[in-house]
Enzyme design. Structure first.
Site, short mmCIF file in Angstrom:
data_model
loop_
_atom_site.label_atom_id
_atom_site.label_comp_id
_atom_site.label_asym_id
_atom_site.label_seq_id
_atom_site.Cartn_x
_atom_site.Cartn_y
_atom_site.Cartn_z
N HIS A 241 10.70 43.75 -23.44
CA HIS A 241 10.91 45.19 -23.48
C HIS A 241 11.49 45.70 -24.80
O HIS A 241 10.88 46.50 -25.52
CB HIS A 241 11.85 45.60 -22.34
CG HIS A 241 11.44 45.12 -20.99
ND1 HIS A 241 10.39 45.66 -20.29
CD2 HIS A 241 11.95 44.14 -20.19
CE1 HIS A 241 10.26 45.05 -19.12
NE2 HIS A 241 11.20 44.12 -19.04
N ASP A 242 12.72 45.31 -25.10
CA ASP A 242 13.49 45.99 -26.13
C ASP A 242 12.94 45.86 -27.55
O ASP A 242 13.08 46.80 -28.35
CB ASP A 242 14.95 45.51 -26.09
CG ASP A 242 15.66 45.96 -24.82
OD1 ASP A 242 15.30 47.02 -24.28
OD2 ASP A 242 16.56 45.24 -24.36
#
Length: 311
Positions: A241-242
């Site tokens: 994700h990040d």
């Protein structure tokens, strides 16, 4: 010309990889890394930030501790995903570099207000508590920022903490609503986008094959981190994700999205933290954010692997 950023984070294996990607990229000037409670409590995230900076050999970048709880609610954490330390999967030594004594919120406000307008971008990878507190502390902050680029939310994809809500937004929905309604130039990267970026066995092997202490740590993190989502989704690998936040700053051409109006549900326990994004423009509300929905996953991992080789 470099872009100055402040990373706000709750490491988390994917947070750590996002920090490393930023530090490996000369296009970005990392002014500081701020810890907030989220994936694990603040006592762990503030240690993990410094572990990552030391792993990268970047103790010149200051680290700060911020909020230890959401604005209005008890803290919810995610050790069931990230492990007790938040960085399970790689055995890193305890950090020796100190935290900067300033509170993360004070650092954010002081830094943004002391630099020329529109020259600092905030990159939250975590619950948005620190960012909301900074916006409340200095009402001029939103218009002073170059932008806010955050990982959070889920629209067509639903949530990963509840059927309706992604973890970062769920933990502090009041903070998220303040950020989206602040008037800042917000870009958000929800699960709709990050679920396309899977840490397949082939992609993880390419990182491990760099054969450096750092790449081995990253591969260990991926092996640990992906197990939860592989079991849940039945995929080869899990979503990373990040790092999408940093990848978008470096290669916006890898992503597709559009301007939408976003509101965050704060009242209903059933849908607490839901990001209600008007993708089809069905309500009479002006867009307040850019939602990224698609990403070139192969291009993303090529960028990540190339940059990790530099550290």
């Amino acid at each position: 010309m470099t872009r100055a950023i402040i990373i706000d984070t709750d490491p988390g294996q994917d947070d750590a990889i996002a920090i490393l990607l930023a530090l490996a990229s000369p296009e970005l000037e990392v002014l500081g890394v701020c810890a907030v409670a989220g994936n694990v409590p603040l006592a762990r995230t503030s240690v993990n930030v410094r572990k990552v900076l030391e792993l990268a050999g970047r103790t010149d970048v200051p680290a700060f501790a911020g909020a230890d709880r959401p604005l209005l609610r008890p803290l919810v954490t995610a050790e069931y995903v990230h492990g007790k330390s938040g960085l399970d999967g790689a055995d890193l030594p305890e950090p020796t570099m100190p935290l900067d004594p300033r509170h993360a919120v004070d650092f954010i406000v002081e830094t943004v207000m002391s630099r020329p307008p529109k020259t600092v971008t905030l990159c939250p990878l975590a619950p948005l508590t620190n960012i909301a507190l900074a916006l409340a502390k200095e009402p001029r902050l939103a218009e002073r920022l170059e932008g806010i680029v955050l990982m959070g939310g889920g629209v067509f994809e639903g949530g990963n903490r509840t059927p309706a809500a992604e973890f970062n937004i769920y933990v502090d929905p009041e903070a998220a609503q303040r950020v989206f309604s602040s008037g800042a130039d917000v870009t958000f990267i929800p699960l709709d986008c990050t679920h396309r970026v899977l840490t397949t066995a082939k992609r993880t092997a390419a990182i491990r094959a760099l054969d450096t202490p750092l790449s081995k740590a990253v591969a260990g993190w991926l092996d640990f981190f992906e197990r939860f989502d592989e079991a849940k989704y039945g995929t080869d690998g899990g979503p990373l994700h990040d790092p999408c936040v940093i990848a978008w700053l470096l290669r916006p051409d890898l992503f597709r999205g559009k301007r939408v109006h976003v509101a965050v549900e704060t009242g209903s326990e059933l849908t607490r933290g839901m990001t209600v994004a008007d993708w089809w423009g069905v309500v009479d509300a002006a867009p307040n954010a850019t939602m990224l929905r698609e990403v070139d996953a192969d291009g993303f991992f090529a960028l990540l692997t190339e940059r990790l080789a530099r550290l």
